[in-house]
Design an enzyme around this catalytic site. Structure first.
Site, PDB file in Angstrom:
ATOM      1  N   HIS A 107       6.489  16.819  -0.917  1.00 51.73           N
ATOM      2  CA  HIS A 107       7.631  17.385  -0.176  1.00 51.73           C
ATOM      3  C   HIS A 107       7.126  18.317   0.937  1.00 51.73           C
ATOM      4  O   HIS A 107       7.610  18.263   2.074  1.00 51.73           O
ATOM      5  CB  HIS A 107       8.540  18.124  -1.160  1.00 51.73           C
ATOM      6  CG  HIS A 107       9.673  18.870  -0.524  1.00 51.73           C
ATOM      7  ND1 HIS A 107      10.931  18.322  -0.360  1.00 51.73           N
ATOM      8  CD2 HIS A 107       9.738  20.128  -0.007  1.00 51.73           C
ATOM      9  CE1 HIS A 107      11.712  19.213   0.238  1.00 51.73           C
ATOM     10  NE2 HIS A 107      11.020  20.330   0.462  1.00 51.73           N
ATOM     11  N   GLU A 108       6.149  19.155   0.622  1.00 52.67           N
ATOM     12  CA  GLU A 108       5.619  20.089   1.631  1.00 52.67           C
ATOM     13  C   GLU A 108       4.850  19.340   2.728  1.00 52.67           C
ATOM     14  O   GLU A 108       4.950  19.682   3.899  1.00 52.67           O
ATOM     15  CB  GLU A 108       4.718  21.139   0.973  1.00 52.67           C
ATOM     16  CG  GLU A 108       5.419  22.010  -0.077  1.00 52.67           C
ATOM     17  CD  GLU A 108       6.692  22.675   0.428  1.00 52.67           C
ATOM     18  OE1 GLU A 108       6.748  23.024   1.625  1.00 52.67           O
ATOM     19  OE2 GLU A 108       7.635  22.827  -0.368  1.00 52.67           O
ATOM     20  N   HIS A 111       7.266  18.081   5.215  1.00 55.68           N
ATOM     21  CA  HIS A 111       7.705  19.091   6.202  1.00 55.68           C
ATOM     22  C   HIS A 111       6.701  19.180   7.362  1.00 55.68           C
ATOM     23  O   HIS A 111       7.087  19.283   8.517  1.00 55.68           O
ATOM     24  CB  HIS A 111       7.804  20.478   5.548  1.00 55.68           C
ATOM     25  CG  HIS A 111       9.086  20.737   4.799  1.00 55.68           C
ATOM     26  ND1 HIS A 111      10.328  20.537   5.367  1.00 55.68           N
ATOM     27  CD2 HIS A 111       9.312  21.224   3.548  1.00 55.68           C
ATOM     28  CE1 HIS A 111      11.272  20.886   4.474  1.00 55.68           C
ATOM     29  NE2 HIS A 111      10.682  21.296   3.368  1.00 55.68           N
ATOM     30  N   GLU A 167      15.415  19.670   4.758  1.00 47.66           N
ATOM     31  CA  GLU A 167      15.094  19.562   3.324  1.00 47.66           C
ATOM     32  C   GLU A 167      15.377  18.151   2.805  1.00 47.66           C
ATOM     33  O   GLU A 167      14.589  17.582   2.056  1.00 47.66           O
ATOM     34  CB  GLU A 167      15.892  20.586   2.506  1.00 47.66           C
ATOM     35  CG  GLU A 167      15.471  22.031   2.737  1.00 47.66           C
ATOM     36  CD  GLU A 167      14.013  22.312   2.361  1.00 47.66           C
ATOM     37  OE1 GLU A 167      13.379  21.491   1.678  1.00 47.66           O
ATOM     38  OE2 GLU A 167      13.508  23.362   2.782  1.00 47.66           O
TER      39      GLU A 167
HETATM   40 ZN   LIG Z   1      11.420  22.066   1.521  1.00 44.39          ZN
END
Ligand SMILES: [Zn+2]
Length: 261
Positions: A107-108, A111, A167
């Site tokens: 997930h990071e 980003h 997100e």
């Molecule tokens: Zn996030």
């Protein structure tokens, strides 16, 4: 289109990948000064290895990804511009299998890969510093200005606040990275279920997470619609189990909450 939207769109295009990397390098040094890092070679190597296995499958520019473990008990993780990813020891300790922990890192990475920080940097520069500053930065990429921008960026806490849309995108792209790297993408959903359970048992351990992420219920519902029903991929490893057991033998982690209050 309003003036500010036009300027923002322009700014995103103007913050180059090399600007981002330079700012991220300084921001990482700043965060390191403020954060207790886990001093355990075996755990740090393990986290970096999983992170790099995932990062190979990230879309977008080839960022110099790095993975650091903050010695905090709370479940949390964040990404800095251009590659540095931080994960709390609490996220590793709370995961029950490797795919769940890898999901947090994926997930990071998403980003970073999707350049969400470039947008934050543009927002920050326009809101706080004005266009003169942006111009000065861009005329000097990688120079002394990057350090100044990075210090303000970290002090503003902007790196902990992505938009809801960012997100959602990071959840979707992160699950894709996880799957392509060979893990079961359902680890993404499982880790959110763990966060929900933890919220009931020990709300302070997920406070920080809830202050900067959308509610897990919403993320689970959305991901359940997009992930294939048939599960495939790696879920666990002997190494994950031994690293997690090792955490239990180390001195206890500190608390982010105690520090910020
Ligand atoms: Zn996030």
């Amino acid at each position: 289109m309003s003036w500010s939207v036009t300027v923002l769109l322009l700014a995103i295009q103007l913050v180059s990948v090399s600007d981002e990397i330079a700012i991220g390098r300084h921001a990482h040094a700043e965060v390191r000064r403020q954060t207790p890092q886990l001093a355990d070679v075996a755990v740090n190597h393990y986290v970096a290895r999983i992170g790099h296995q995932l990062a190979i499958h990230a879309p977008g520019p080839r960022y110099p990804y790095s993975f650091s473990v903050a010695n905090y008990r709370e479940i949390n993780a964040f990404a800095l511009p251009g590659g540095p990813v931080w994960v709390n020891r609490g996220a590793l300790a709370s995961a029950r299998n490797e795919s769940q922990f890898a999901a947090v890192l994926a997930h990071e990475i998403a980003h970073v890969a999707l350049r969400h920080s470039a947008r934050q940097l543009s927002n920050m520069m326009i809101a706080n510093l004005g266009l003169n500053f942006l111009g000065a930065l861009l005329g000097n990429s990688g120079g002394a200005n990057a350090a100044g921008v990075a210090a303000r960026f970290v002090a503003s806490g902007a790196f902990l606040q992505f938009s809801r849309d960012d997100e959602r995108e990071a959840d979707r792209v992160g699950a894709g990275i996880l799957g392509r790297a060979g893990w079961d993408p359902h680890g993404t959903i499982e880790v959110m279920q763990i966060i929900r359970e933890q919220e009931r048992r020990d709300p302070t351990s997920v406070d920080v997470f809830f202050s900067n992420h959308p509610a897990p219920q919403e993320r689970i519902a959305r991901l359940s619609q997009t992930l294939p029903r048939i599960r495939k991929g790696r879920r666990n490893s002997i190494e994950f189990q031994s690293i997690r057991a090792r955490l239990g033998t180390l001195p206890p982690a500190s608390s982010m909450v105690a520090k910020t209050r």
